[in-house]
Design an enzyme around this catalytic site. Structure first.
Site, PDB file in Angstrom:
ATOM      1  N   GLN A 258      -4.515  -4.807   6.846  1.00 57.18           N
ATOM      2  CA  GLN A 258      -5.558  -5.670   6.270  1.00 57.18           C
ATOM      3  C   GLN A 258      -5.608  -7.045   6.938  1.00 57.18           C
ATOM      4  O   GLN A 258      -6.490  -7.851   6.634  1.00 57.18           O
ATOM      5  CB  GLN A 258      -5.328  -5.860   4.759  1.00 57.18           C
ATOM      6  CG  GLN A 258      -5.460  -4.585   3.959  1.00 57.18           C
ATOM      7  CD  GLN A 258      -6.887  -4.062   3.925  1.00 57.18           C
ATOM      8  OE1 GLN A 258      -7.858  -4.807   4.117  1.00 57.18           O
ATOM      9  NE2 GLN A 258      -7.039  -2.775   3.679  1.00 57.18           N
TER      10      GLN A 258
ATOM     11  N   CYS B  94      -4.868   2.580  -3.688  1.00 55.34           N
ATOM     12  CA  CYS B  94      -3.644   3.071  -3.050  1.00 55.34           C
ATOM     13  C   CYS B  94      -2.511   2.046  -3.187  1.00 55.34           C
ATOM     14  O   CYS B  94      -1.707   1.873  -2.249  1.00 55.34           O
ATOM     15  CB  CYS B  94      -3.868   3.406  -1.570  1.00 55.34           C
ATOM     16  SG  CYS B  94      -4.980   4.768  -1.334  1.00 55.34           S
TER      17      CYS B  94
ATOM     18  N   LYS C 232     -10.272  -0.525  10.391  1.00 55.90           N
ATOM     19  CA  LYS C 232     -10.447  -1.689   9.505  1.00 55.90           C
ATOM     20  C   LYS C 232     -10.799  -2.941  10.313  1.00 55.90           C
ATOM     21  O   LYS C 232     -11.083  -3.986   9.749  1.00 55.90           O
ATOM     22  CB  LYS C 232      -9.185  -1.909   8.683  1.00 55.90           C
ATOM     23  CG  LYS C 232      -8.929  -0.770   7.695  1.00 55.90           C
ATOM     24  CD  LYS C 232      -7.753  -1.076   6.809  1.00 55.90           C
ATOM     25  CE  LYS C 232      -7.186   0.169   6.160  1.00 55.90           C
ATOM     26  NZ  LYS C 232      -7.981   0.640   5.035  1.00 55.90           N
TER      27      LYS C 232
ATOM     28  N   HIS D 123       0.866  -1.179   0.000  1.00 56.89           N
ATOM     29  CA  HIS D 123       0.000   0.000   0.000  1.00 56.89           C
ATOM     30  C   HIS D 123       0.911   1.240   0.000  1.00 56.89           C
ATOM     31  O   HIS D 123       2.036   1.191   0.501  1.00 56.89           O
ATOM     32  CB  HIS D 123      -0.842  -0.035   1.286  1.00 56.89           C
ATOM     33  CG  HIS D 123      -1.868   1.041   1.408  1.00 56.89           C
ATOM     34  ND1 HIS D 123      -1.564   2.321   1.814  1.00 56.89           N
ATOM     35  CD2 HIS D 123      -3.204   1.027   1.211  1.00 56.89           C
ATOM     36  CE1 HIS D 123      -2.669   3.046   1.855  1.00 56.89           C
ATOM     37  NE2 HIS D 123      -3.683   2.291   1.486  1.00 56.89           N
TER      38      HIS D 123
ATOM     39  N   ASP E  67       3.091  -4.563   7.965  1.00 55.10           N
ATOM     40  CA  ASP E  67       1.934  -3.685   7.823  1.00 55.10           C
ATOM     41  C   ASP E  67       0.704  -4.584   7.956  1.00 55.10           C
ATOM     42  O   ASP E  67       0.341  -5.305   7.028  1.00 55.10           O
ATOM     43  CB  ASP E  67       1.996  -2.999   6.454  1.00 55.10           C
ATOM     44  CG  ASP E  67       0.729  -2.214   6.143  1.00 55.10           C
ATOM     45  OD1 ASP E  67      -0.221  -2.257   6.948  1.00 55.10           O
ATOM     46  OD2 ASP E  67       0.686  -1.567   5.081  1.00 55.10           O
TER      47      ASP E  67
END
Ligand SMILES: Cc1ncc(COP(=O)(O)O)c(C=O)c1O
Length: 414
Positions: free
Chosen positions: A210, A371, A233, A130, A207
């Site tokens: 998600q 993104c 999220k 991302h 990261d």
């Protein structure tokens, strides 16, 4: 492919926890929400935790000596403990509250990055990232003369692990990779990536933006150095997220933003800094956001990650089957390990038109580059339509998506 059964009773019931779907009487609105990858809907428990804090327990934290401030501090620090337990981090000091994954990455680029990276050094990423895990590192490279190394992906959207391993060099100072890709849903082989980084003594950041709504996590077992995510999220509020850092490393980082709450003492001649985690949390934080995130953690753990992961696999299998049967539809990102995210292109219809027409049917999907422009460039598509599912989605939502796509294909004569 075998028939995939459409059994989702438990998850249909659970929709009544989310007022956006029609309220606590369980009467569903006809909203088909397939954009949880961008931001997830909020259960009543989260909304209530935020509203209760403002209505009953609100004051600034840490500094007040009166009851309300003590109560707000207790709730805020209680939320930190919930996030610690959610990640199974070893210590509460390893959890730093930030605005979200983007701020978390910027924190690390400005502290770990500035501490370790110089002219000619290398930062290793993958082609799946991302923008939030590209641009802060690029900015660091611009100011230090370091360079980005990018591990390639295959046509399915999986990182080429041989190439990833081969990209380590004497100059590799930081590795930062997505746990789960937002554009494609690929789950990266992070255990293997962590092992490669740790063998070479290079700090590795995941990261997790998600991953947090889909996968049960255990920092002590996973063994990464840093883990970054956003609350919104994972069914929590916007404006709050966290950075987990392994204590020894996190404790070695310099402060990055100066101000109140992060100091021990200040004179015009010299400032001394507070211990972790406050040293990295300058200023008044999002108190209600943190409390809401704590409620989201409670909610997710109440549903249980074993069930959430199984539900995700079922939705993935069902979606692959029903979308795969649509003529002219191509799923972009077909990794063997995925969360229930379907990026796709339709012959003869621009993704923007797909999104707009599905929107007119009350089916919320995302269109564009998500993104993650380098992923789109690599796979040769300017944009996709993305359906990203959450725990409140059922196979009925995927059936509605298929029906909506059929309708728009007829409209476009595609
Ligand atoms: C993989 C990934 N990383 C980072 C981010 C940035 O998250 P936020 O916008 O909440 O800071 C996102 C948001 O879509 C994401 O999907």
């Amino acid at each position: 492919m075998n028939e995939v059964p459409a059994v989702d009773d438990r998850w249909t019931e659970l929709r009544s926890d989310f007022p956006i779907f029609g309220g606590s009487d369980g009467q569903d609105s006809n909203l088909v929400y397939l954009d949880s990858g961008a931001s997830a809907q909020k259960p009543t428990a989260v909304i209530k935790a935020v509203s209760d804090l403002y209505a009953e327990s609100y004051a600034n934290i840490h500094r007040g000596v009166y009851k309300l401030s003590e109560e707000a501090t207790r709730l805020f620090e209680g939320a930190r403990e919930k996030v610690r337990a959610f990640l199974n981090a070893a210590r509460r000091e390893e959890i730093v509250f930030v605005r979200g994954a983007t701020e978390g990455m910027n924190l690390l680029a400005n502290t770990l990055g500035r501490q370790r990276v110089g002219q000619g050094d290398e930062i290793l990423l993958t082609h799946l990232e991302h923008h939030a895990n590209i641009v802060p590192w690029q900015m660091l490279c611009q100011s230090t003369g370091a360079v980005l190394k990018v591990a390639p992906i295959n046509e399915a959207g999986e990182v080429d692990m041989e190439a990833f391993a081969a990209l380590f060099s004497e100059r590799t100072k930081i590795v930062s990779v997505a746990h789960v890709s937002n554009a494609l849903g690929t789950i990266n082989p992070v255990r293997e990536m962590i092992a490669l980084a740790r063998e070479r003594d290079v700090p590795i950041i995941l990261d997790g933006a998600q991953a947090v709504p889909h996968l049960g996590l255990d920092m002590q077992e996973l063994g990464c150095d840093f883990y970054v995510f956003s609350g919104h999220k994972m069914y929590g509020p916007t404006g709050i997220g966290a950075v987990y850092g392994r204590f020894e490393l996190l404790d070695s980082l310099p402060p990055w933003q100066g101000g109140g709450d992060m100091i021990e003492s200040v004179t015009f001649a010299k400032t001394t800094y507070a211990p972790l985690p406050m040293r990295l949390e300058a200023g008044t934080p999002d108190i209600a956001g943190a409390v809401g995130l704590g409620a989201a953690v409670d909610y997710l753990l109440g549903v249980g990650f074993a069930a959430i992961e199984e539900h995700g696999r079922h939705l993935l299998e069902y979606g692959n089957k029903v979308l795969g049967d649509i003529p002219g539809l191509r799923i972009i990102g077909t990794a063997a390990q995925k969360v229930p995210v379907f990026s796709f292109v339709l012959d003869g219809v621009h993704p923007h038109d797909v999104g707009t027409l599905l929107g007119a049917e009350n089916i919320a999907v995302r269109t564009g580059h998500h993104c993650a422009q380098p992923v789109m460039d690599r796979l040769g598509v300017p944009a996709t339509t993305r359906a990203s599912l959450g725990l409140y989605n059922t196979t009925a939502d995927l059936d509605a998506l298929v029906e909506g796509i059929g309708k728009l294909q007829r409209f476009f004569g595609a």
